[in-house]
Design a protein around this motif. Structure first.
Motif, PDB file in Angstrom:
ATOM      1  N   PRO A   1      16.039 -10.973 -13.589  1.00 28.48           N
ATOM      2  CA  PRO A   1      16.963 -10.043 -14.234  1.00 28.48           C
ATOM      3  C   PRO A   1      18.398 -10.525 -14.134  1.00 28.48           C
ATOM      4  N   GLU A   2      19.179 -10.233 -15.150  1.00 34.54           N
ATOM      5  CA  GLU A   2      20.587 -10.594 -15.194  1.00 34.54           C
ATOM      6  C   GLU A   2      21.338  -9.512 -15.958  1.00 34.54           C
ATOM      7  N   THR A   3      22.626  -9.424 -15.762  1.00 38.29           N
ATOM      8  CA  THR A   3      23.421  -8.462 -16.501  1.00 38.29           C
ATOM      9  C   THR A   3      23.262  -8.696 -18.004  1.00 38.29           C
ATOM     10  N   GLY A   4      22.958  -7.630 -18.755  1.00 37.64           N
ATOM     11  CA  GLY A   4      22.768  -7.750 -20.194  1.00 37.64           C
ATOM     12  C   GLY A   4      21.338  -8.000 -20.621  1.00 37.64           C
ATOM     13  N   CYS A   5      20.421  -8.181 -19.669  1.00 35.59           N
ATOM     14  CA  CYS A   5      19.017  -8.348 -20.039  1.00 35.59           C
ATOM     15  C   CYS A   5      18.380  -6.980 -20.253  1.00 35.59           C
TER      16      CYS A   5
ATOM     17  N   LEU B   1      20.085  -3.513 -18.722  1.00 31.21           N
ATOM     18  CA  LEU B   1      20.671  -3.660 -17.400  1.00 31.21           C
ATOM     19  C   LEU B   1      22.178  -3.892 -17.544  1.00 31.21           C
ATOM     20  N   LEU B   2      22.965  -2.908 -17.121  1.00 34.07           N
ATOM     21  CA  LEU B   2      24.423  -2.999 -17.244  1.00 34.07           C
ATOM     22  C   LEU B   2      25.035  -3.852 -16.136  1.00 34.07           C
ATOM     23  N   ARG B   3      24.403  -3.825 -14.980  1.00 40.65           N
ATOM     24  CA  ARG B   3      24.790  -4.715 -13.885  1.00 40.65           C
ATOM     25  C   ARG B   3      23.527  -5.176 -13.178  1.00 40.65           C
ATOM     26  N   ALA B   4      23.487  -6.457 -12.835  1.00 39.77           N
ATOM     27  CA  ALA B   4      22.311  -7.005 -12.169  1.00 39.77           C
ATOM     28  C   ALA B   4      22.282  -6.641 -10.693  1.00 39.77           C
ATOM     29  N   GLY B   5      23.431  -6.240 -10.124  1.00 37.46           N
ATOM     30  CA  GLY B   5      23.466  -5.792  -8.740  1.00 37.46           C
ATOM     31  C   GLY B   5      23.612  -6.911  -7.735  1.00 37.46           C
ATOM     32  N   THR B   6      23.855  -6.501  -6.488  1.00 36.20           N
ATOM     33  CA  THR B   6      23.978  -7.433  -5.368  1.00 36.20           C
ATOM     34  C   THR B   6      23.158  -6.886  -4.203  1.00 36.20           C
ATOM     35  N   ASN B   7      23.224  -7.572  -3.087  1.00 34.42           N
ATOM     36  CA  ASN B   7      22.495  -7.123  -1.910  1.00 34.42           C
ATOM     37  C   ASN B   7      23.168  -5.951  -1.203  1.00 34.42           C
ATOM     38  N   HIS B   8      24.394  -5.628  -1.605  1.00 26.81           N
ATOM     39  CA  HIS B   8      25.088  -4.492  -0.985  1.00 26.81           C
ATOM     40  C   HIS B   8      24.369  -3.202  -1.376  1.00 26.81           C
TER      41      HIS B   8
ATOM     42  N   GLU C   1      33.733  -2.332 -19.351  1.00 30.66           N
ATOM     43  CA  GLU C   1      33.106  -3.494 -18.729  1.00 30.66           C
ATOM     44  C   GLU C   1      32.164  -4.161 -19.717  1.00 30.66           C
ATOM     45  N   GLU C   2      32.299  -5.457 -19.865  1.00 24.25           N
ATOM     46  CA  GLU C   2      31.483  -6.199 -20.827  1.00 24.25           C
ATOM     47  C   GLU C   2      30.073  -6.410 -20.285  1.00 24.25           C
ATOM     48  N   VAL C   3      29.086  -6.072 -21.102  1.00 24.87           N
ATOM     49  CA  VAL C   3      27.685  -6.326 -20.772  1.00 24.87           C
ATOM     50  C   VAL C   3      27.281  -7.691 -21.321  1.00 24.87           C
ATOM     51  N   MET C   4      27.704  -7.966 -22.531  1.00 20.22           N
ATOM     52  CA  MET C   4      27.521  -9.248 -23.205  1.00 20.22           C
ATOM     53  C   MET C   4      28.568  -9.303 -24.301  1.00 20.22           C
ATOM     54  N   PRO C   5      28.841 -10.463 -24.869  1.00 16.63           N
ATOM     55  CA  PRO C   5      29.824 -10.522 -25.948  1.00 16.63           C
ATOM     56  C   PRO C   5      29.493  -9.543 -27.075  1.00 16.63           C
ATOM     57  N   GLY C   6      30.427  -8.650 -27.375  1.00 17.12           N
ATOM     58  CA  GLY C   6      30.223  -7.674 -28.440  1.00 17.12           C
ATOM     59  C   GLY C   6      29.656  -6.357 -27.982  1.00 17.12           C
TER      60      GLY C   6
END
Length: 328
Positions: free
Chosen positions: A139-143, A164-171, A233-238
């Motif tokens: 998974p990645e942001t924008g997928c 997915l608007l943000r792929a997230g972190t371990n936090h 916040e940009e998810v992907m270009p456009g």
């Protein structure tokens, strides 16, 4: 295709001088940047992989040739003439990856004796059509997360597509989150009788969607020129997203005529996970992970999006799109 290798190569390109690239490598030029990729015989996964390499044709009197968007973190110290500089591509790298994926699929089909349905031509340098989708390994942001048949018995997520608007972190407070994009409520914001002025006026005719089981309201904004919008916040270009705290800024741009209300989609609720939780659900085959075009995400028929994405992904995914829904 070994997408693990391909993703790593595109995201972290290796900079070489022209003399270090094998003569038989295939090259393409994008502006001042020349992209070269070379086929290897076998990756560790047993498939042919592509190594993407890049060179920047930078002259001494043109400081912008290497791309003004280059990360400052990668800025070399000391003698800049002896150290290659990173570059920025003025394009959506996701489209480049999608094109490589489809090229590999065509070569695989040709190798198995199937006739390719797309002839090699200059037009084939771009992904086929405005709508495309293909599987990705992580998974990645924008997928998008496409529900599998294992979720047919869960009403909330059965046959859903989650952007997915943000792929997230371990936090623990920064897990992945997104919105369901194929569940329109067939209502406009004015039916909510909102007490927030901008929702009751500027965006009153905008459509509402079910975004997920967690309580929060978000919106997506599609722009044609792929420019970043202040406060969003940009998810992907456009494609950008915002929440209630950025609604006033978006309304100002609408009133100035810079944006149109019909370019917004509002979501009631959202979906969120802890990082390990989403990873476990994917490994347990509850979700297929895919990259797809913004034109597909913002299409006019969201109710058919689940089937459309699976069909574009092809193979076993296309077969899933034709299966009847399981009653559990």
């Amino acid at each position: 295709m070994d997408l693990c290798t391909l993703d790593s190569a595109i995201r972290n390109p290796i900079i070489f001088s022209s003399s270090s690239i094998p003569e038989k490598s295939l090259s393409r030029k994008l502006g001042a940047v020349e992209i070269r990729f070379q086929k290897r015989k076998l990756s560790t996964c047993g498939y042919r992989s592509l190594v993407v390499r890049a060179t920047s044709n930078k002259s001494n009197d043109d400081s912008s040739a290497s791309g003004g968007d280059a990360s400052q973190e990668n800025k070399p110290s000391g003698d800049s003439a002896a150290t290659p500089k990173p570059f920025g591509l003025n394009t959506d790298w996701r489209e480049f990856r999608a094109n490589l994926f489809m090229k590999e699929q065509e070569e695989k089909a040709a190798g198995e004796g199937h006739k390719s349905d797309t002839a090699t031509s200059p037009e084939a340098e771009q992904p086929r059509g405005l709508k495309w989708a293909h599987p990705i390994p992580f998974p990645e942001t924008g997928c998008v997360l496409v529900a599998t048949e294992k979720l047919d018995g869960y009403r909330t997520f059965a046959r859903t597509v989650v952007l997915l608007l943000r792929a997230g972190t371990n936090h623990p407070q920064e897990g992945p989150f997104g919105v369901v994009i194929n569940r329109p409520l067939h209502k406009n914001i004015k039916h909510m009788k909102s007490t927030k002025t901008e929702l009751a006026t500027t965006f009153s005719e905008c459509s509402l969607y079910f975004g997920g089981p967690l309580e929060a309201s978000m919106f997506l904004l599609k722009t044609s020129d792929k420019t970043k919008i202040p406060g969003l916040e940009e998810v992907m270009p456009g494609l950008n997203f915002g929440a209630r705290n950025t609604l006033d800024e978006a309304a100002v741009l609408v009133k100035k005529g810079m944006l149109e209300p019909q370019d917004f989609r509002f979501f009631v609720g959202y979906a969120g996970w802890q990082l390990d939780q989403l990873r476990e659900e994917i490994e347990s085959d509850y979700w297929h992970v895919a990259a797809c075009s913004s034109e597909l995400i913002c299409g006019a028929s969201p109710e058919n999006l689940w089937e459309e994405i699976l069909q574009l992904m092809g193979g076993q995914y296309s077969e899933l799109s034709r299966k009847p829904k399981l009653d559990m």
